[in-house]
Design a protein around this motif. Structure first.
Motif, PDB file in Angstrom:
ATOM      1  N   VAL A 347      30.581  30.926  54.749  1.00  0.00           N
ATOM      2  CA  VAL A 347      30.977  29.901  53.791  1.00  0.00           C
ATOM      3  C   VAL A 347      30.108  30.013  52.544  1.00  0.00           C
ATOM      4  CG1 VAL A 347      31.050  27.418  53.356  1.00  0.00           C
ATOM      5  CG2 VAL A 347      31.864  28.329  55.541  1.00  0.00           C
ATOM      6  N   ASP A 348      30.730  29.988  51.384  1.00  0.00           N
ATOM      7  CA  ASP A 348      30.070  30.066  50.074  1.00  0.00           C
ATOM      8  C   ASP A 348      29.388  31.405  49.804  1.00  0.00           C
ATOM      9  OD1 ASP A 348      30.773  27.628  48.908  1.00  0.00           O
ATOM     10  OD2 ASP A 348      29.213  26.553  49.999  1.00  0.00           O
ATOM     11  N   GLU A 349      29.688  32.410  50.598  1.00  0.00           N
ATOM     12  CA  GLU A 349      29.180  33.756  50.338  1.00  0.00           C
ATOM     13  C   GLU A 349      30.236  34.537  49.564  1.00  0.00           C
ATOM     14  OE1 GLU A 349      27.806  37.867  52.668  1.00  0.00           O
ATOM     15  OE2 GLU A 349      28.364  36.079  53.800  1.00  0.00           O
ATOM     16  N   THR A 350      29.820  35.187  48.489  1.00  0.00           N
ATOM     17  CA  THR A 350      30.751  35.918  47.640  1.00  0.00           C
ATOM     18  C   THR A 350      31.105  37.270  48.243  1.00  0.00           C
ATOM     19  OG1 THR A 350      29.953  34.848  45.624  1.00  0.00           O
ATOM     20  CG2 THR A 350      31.091  36.943  45.359  1.00  0.00           C
ATOM     21  N   GLY A 351      32.377  37.570  48.257  1.00  0.00           N
ATOM     22  CA  GLY A 351      32.866  38.853  48.729  1.00  0.00           C
ATOM     23  C   GLY A 351      34.199  39.150  48.083  1.00  0.00           C
ATOM     24  N   GLU A 352      34.895  40.160  48.589  1.00  0.00           N
ATOM     25  CA  GLU A 352      36.190  40.523  48.039  1.00  0.00           C
ATOM     26  C   GLU A 352      37.286  39.725  48.741  1.00  0.00           C
ATOM     27  OE1 GLU A 352      38.505  44.520  46.482  1.00  0.00           O
ATOM     28  OE2 GLU A 352      36.764  44.705  47.805  1.00  0.00           O
ATOM     29  N   ILE A 353      38.262  39.257  47.962  1.00  0.00           N
ATOM     30  CA  ILE A 353      39.298  38.365  48.467  1.00  0.00           C
ATOM     31  C   ILE A 353      40.483  39.191  48.985  1.00  0.00           C
ATOM     32  CG2 ILE A 353      40.813  36.437  47.888  1.00  0.00           C
ATOM     33  CD1 ILE A 353      38.876  36.094  45.370  1.00  0.00           C
ATOM     34  N   PHE A 354      40.881  38.928  50.226  1.00  0.00           N
ATOM     35  CA  PHE A 354      42.004  39.630  50.847  1.00  0.00           C
ATOM     36  C   PHE A 354      43.054  38.611  51.305  1.00  0.00           C
ATOM     37  CE2 PHE A 354      38.763  42.799  50.961  1.00  0.00           C
ATOM     38  CZ  PHE A 354      39.393  44.033  51.061  1.00  0.00           C
ATOM     39  N   PHE A 355      44.316  39.026  51.247  1.00  0.00           N
ATOM     40  CA  PHE A 355      45.418  38.174  51.688  1.00  0.00           C
ATOM     41  C   PHE A 355      46.333  38.947  52.640  1.00  0.00           C
ATOM     42  CE2 PHE A 355      44.427  36.312  47.487  1.00  0.00           C
ATOM     43  CZ  PHE A 355      44.316  34.969  47.836  1.00  0.00           C
ATOM     44  N   ARG A 356      47.052  38.176  53.449  1.00  0.00           N
ATOM     45  CA  ARG A 356      48.109  38.744  54.289  1.00  0.00           C
ATOM     46  C   ARG A 356      49.251  37.756  54.374  1.00  0.00           C
ATOM     47  NH1 ARG A 356      50.282  39.139  59.584  1.00  0.00           N
ATOM     48  NH2 ARG A 356      49.176  37.252  60.227  1.00  0.00           N
ATOM     49  N   PRO A 357      50.474  38.202  54.031  1.00  0.00           N
ATOM     50  CA  PRO A 357      51.632  37.320  54.242  1.00  0.00           C
ATOM     51  C   PRO A 357      51.864  37.125  55.735  1.00  0.00           C
ATOM     52  CG  PRO A 357      52.200  39.243  52.886  1.00  0.00           C
ATOM     53  CD  PRO A 357      50.864  39.489  53.481  1.00  0.00           C
ATOM     54  N   LEU A 358      52.224  35.918  56.148  1.00  0.00           N
ATOM     55  CA  LEU A 358      52.493  35.675  57.563  1.00  0.00           C
ATOM     56  C   LEU A 358      53.671  36.509  58.059  1.00  0.00           C
ATOM     57  CD1 LEU A 358      51.974  31.805  57.869  1.00  0.00           C
ATOM     58  CD2 LEU A 358      50.333  33.660  58.278  1.00  0.00           C
ATOM     59  N   ARG A 359      54.551  36.911  57.138  1.00  0.00           N
ATOM     60  CA  ARG A 359      55.677  37.775  57.521  1.00  0.00           C
ATOM     61  C   ARG A 359      55.225  39.197  57.825  1.00  0.00           C
ATOM     62  NH1 ARG A 359      59.663  37.686  52.776  1.00  0.00           N
ATOM     63  NH2 ARG A 359      57.758  37.311  51.587  1.00  0.00           N
ATOM     64  N   GLY A 360      53.999  39.543  57.432  1.00  0.00           N
ATOM     65  CA  GLY A 360      53.472  40.859  57.726  1.00  0.00           C
ATOM     66  C   GLY A 360      53.189  41.680  56.483  1.00  0.00           C
ATOM     67  N   GLN A 361      52.285  42.633  56.636  1.00  0.00           N
ATOM     68  CA  GLN A 361      51.912  43.515  55.540  1.00  0.00           C
ATOM     69  C   GLN A 361      53.120  44.296  55.040  1.00  0.00           C
ATOM     70  OE1 GLN A 361      49.262  46.673  56.693  1.00  0.00           O
ATOM     71  NE2 GLN A 361      48.359  46.863  54.661  1.00  0.00           N
ATOM     72  N   GLY A 362      53.229  44.416  53.735  1.00  0.00           N
ATOM     73  CA  GLY A 362      54.311  45.192  53.141  1.00  0.00           C
ATOM     74  C   GLY A 362      55.611  44.443  52.950  1.00  0.00           C
ATOM     75  N   THR A 363      55.633  43.153  53.280  1.00  0.00           N
ATOM     76  CA  THR A 363      56.886  42.397  53.155  1.00  0.00           C
ATOM     77  C   THR A 363      57.107  41.840  51.754  1.00  0.00           C
ATOM     78  OG1 THR A 363      55.778  40.388  53.946  1.00  0.00           O
ATOM     79  CG2 THR A 363      56.906  41.752  55.593  1.00  0.00           C
ATOM     80  N   THR A 364      56.081  41.845  50.913  1.00  0.00           N
ATOM     81  CA  THR A 364      56.228  41.247  49.584  1.00  0.00           C
ATOM     82  C   THR A 364      56.362  42.279  48.467  1.00  0.00           C
ATOM     83  OG1 THR A 364      53.833  41.084  49.204  1.00  0.00           O
ATOM     84  CG2 THR A 364      54.922  39.222  50.302  1.00  0.00           C
ATOM     85  N   TYR A 365      55.819  43.476  48.636  1.00  0.00           N
ATOM     86  CA  TYR A 365      55.872  44.470  47.559  1.00  0.00           C
ATOM     87  C   TYR A 365      55.624  45.858  48.113  1.00  0.00           C
ATOM     88  CZ  TYR A 365      50.937  45.652  47.664  1.00  0.00           C
ATOM     89  OH  TYR A 365      49.707  46.142  48.053  1.00  0.00           O
TER      90      TYR A 365
END
Length: 501
Positions: A347-365
């Motif tokens: 918590v409150d530690e700076t790092g690189e921000i990652f996301f994943r759609p709940l539909r799965g990787q590669g479903t958005t673009y």
């Protein structure tokens, strides 16, 4: 400012509740319901729903005669205009995918994008810039005698394809994996299909202005389109059309706020229900000024990317409790902040921000011309940040090297590649320096043998090679080595030294 009686709720309906229709038939649906309702206003002229649908259908049949088929890409490189939007909907009507591009792109840069996209057709008034790709001027895509009745419904496999310079300096195309559909009766974000007015002051070749403007038309809203941003004109249009939704980037917010007080006081903007800003970090003082002006419940911020792999959102009320935050993760996504070794940050530690759609990787673009950066199924835009105990994200930096100037992404490697091609340049490093108006301005440090540089000649050289917003606004020459033998550069150090100075 008068506050709305019931603030909007930025909620999205469940997927099961929606009845999606092809984007190409949405305007026909609304025209059949109320053909005389205003649909699109531009430079003092308003097209009704019936008029706009008629023009789109004529364009679609013209594009069909020019060879456009379902599954194709159609590149649209035009200034903001009704024609731009008509072409997008006409493309969808044929089951094809629109690819908005800047009409200001130099031929070399445009060629790199088109080689990746491989479009069936390029709509551009300077057809010579399209190279060997089939190209037609905008006027050639509209036959006033063509049939204007609705076409059979077709669904494009991709909603849009957006070009980007790419962090490597090479062009890439971000293809939206969502099909070209929307529910005409279920607008998102709390918009209302009858009576709501949205104004877009941004360029349609950027993902957010293009997407939101087209969806608003497809949901039956009245859209006010600006040919280009002008702060005073924006306020006039808000008052004239009783605009309720305003989408802008912080640079626009700053230019409006910087108007003389008597100018701002001249216009009634009490119709505004939602002022949503996107694309770049907003300085806290500027955000506070807008909150004080239009009300905390009116100001909204979205942090995401064209890839739509994830994002966060926050309104002004929440922001006052968490100043500086860009909000909590949006529904339908997971977010993680990771260290360089891929382990989760505290918590409150700076790092690189990652996301994943709940539909799965590669479903958005998917990328054309690039590969995603991922840890497992989580992907990143390259931004750094931290998450507090309540799940609110705070950005530490917007990508390691990328410059955000006026809400537009500028990748140093792309600009450096163009500068290094200038005779006498041995090396260059491009950085972003703070700018009150643009957020960051592009600054070039140029290494030559004698530390001398013809800046006027270099600027003219770059004007033919990279888009205007990417061109450096300031230069400095040096004879000192900017990179080591491995080609590495201490970019952050160079920037810090100049900020201090």
């Amino acid at each position: 400012m008068r506050r709305p009686a019931a603030p909007r709720v930025m909620a999205t309906p469940g997927i099961g509740e929606m009845t999606p229709r092809g984007m190409g038939v949405l305007l026909d649906i609304h025209a059949a319901r109320d053909p005389d309702a205003p649909a699109l206003s531009f430079e003092g002229v308003t097209l009704t729903r019936g008029q706009l649908a008629s023009r789109v259908n004529r364009r679609a049949r013209t594009l069909e005669r020019l060879g456009v088929q379902a599954g194709d890409f159609v590149a649209i490189a035009l200034p903001n205009s009704p024609a731009f939007l008509e072409l997008a909907f006409a493309t969808w009507a044929l089951g094809a995918t629109p690819a908005p591009l800047s009409h200001k792109l130099p031929a070399a840069e445009l060629a790199g994008i088109l080689d990746l996209l491989k479009p069936r057709l390029v709509v551009i008034d300077d057809a010579g810039k399209a190279g060997d790709w089939p190209a037609h001027a905008e006027a050639d895509t509209f036959d006033a005698a063509a049939d204007d009745s609705p076409l059979p419904e077709k669904i494009a496999p991709h909603l849009k394809a957006i070009a980007s310079g790419g962090s490597t300096g090479r062009p890439k195309v971000i293809v939206d994996m969502s099909p070209g559909v929307a529910d005409p009766d279920r607008p998102l974000l709390g918009m209302l299909p009858e009576g709501d007015v949205l104004m877009n002051p941004g360029p349609l070749y950027h993902a957010a202005p293009f997407g939101m403007t087209c969806f608003a038309l497809g949901w039956g809203l009245h859209v006010v389109l600006m040919p280009r941003f002008d702060a005073g004109e924006a306020l006039r249009l808000i008052e004239r059309h009783r605009v309720r939704w305003l989408f802008q980037v912080p640079t626009m917010m700053h230019r409006i706020w910087a108007l003389p007080e008597e100018t701002k006081a001249r216009y009634d903007i009490s119709s505004l229900d939602a002022v949503m800003h996107i694309a770049a970090p907003c300085p806290p003082w500027l955000k506070q000024a807008w909150i004080d002006w239009v009300g905390a419940e009116t100001v909204w911020e979205l942090y995401t990317g064209t890839e739509a792999m994830g994002g966060t959102g926050i309104n002004g009320v929440q922001w006052l409790q968490k100043p500086g935050s860009v909000g909590r993760v949006l529904p339908g996504y997971e977010m993680r902040v990771l260290r360089r070794d891929g382990s989760p940050c505290d918590v409150d530690e700076t790092g690189e921000i990652f996301f994943r759609p709940l539909r799965g990787q590669g479903t958005t673009y998917r990328y054309l011309g690039a590969e995603p950066k991922a840890v497992g199924e989580f992907e990143t835009l390259g931004d750094l940040g931290r998450v507090d105990t309540d799940g609110y994200l705070f950005l530490a930096d917007r990508r390691v090297d990328m410059i955000l100037s006026g809400g537009a992404n500028v990748y140093p490697a792309e600009v450096e590649a163009a500068i290094d091609a200038f005779p006498g340049v041995q090396c260059s490093v491009v950085i972003g320096l703070p700018d009150e108006d643009l957020g960051q301005r592009v600054h070039a440090i140029v290494e030559t043998a004698d530390g001398q540089l013809d800046q006027v000649a270099l600027a003219a050289f770059l004007a033919d090679r990279i888009a205007r917003y990417k061109q450096p606004r300031s230069f400095e020459a040096t004879a000192e080595r900017l990179r080591d033998d491995a080609g590495k550069v201490r970019r952050s150090q160079l920037r810090a030294e100049r900020v201090e100075a």
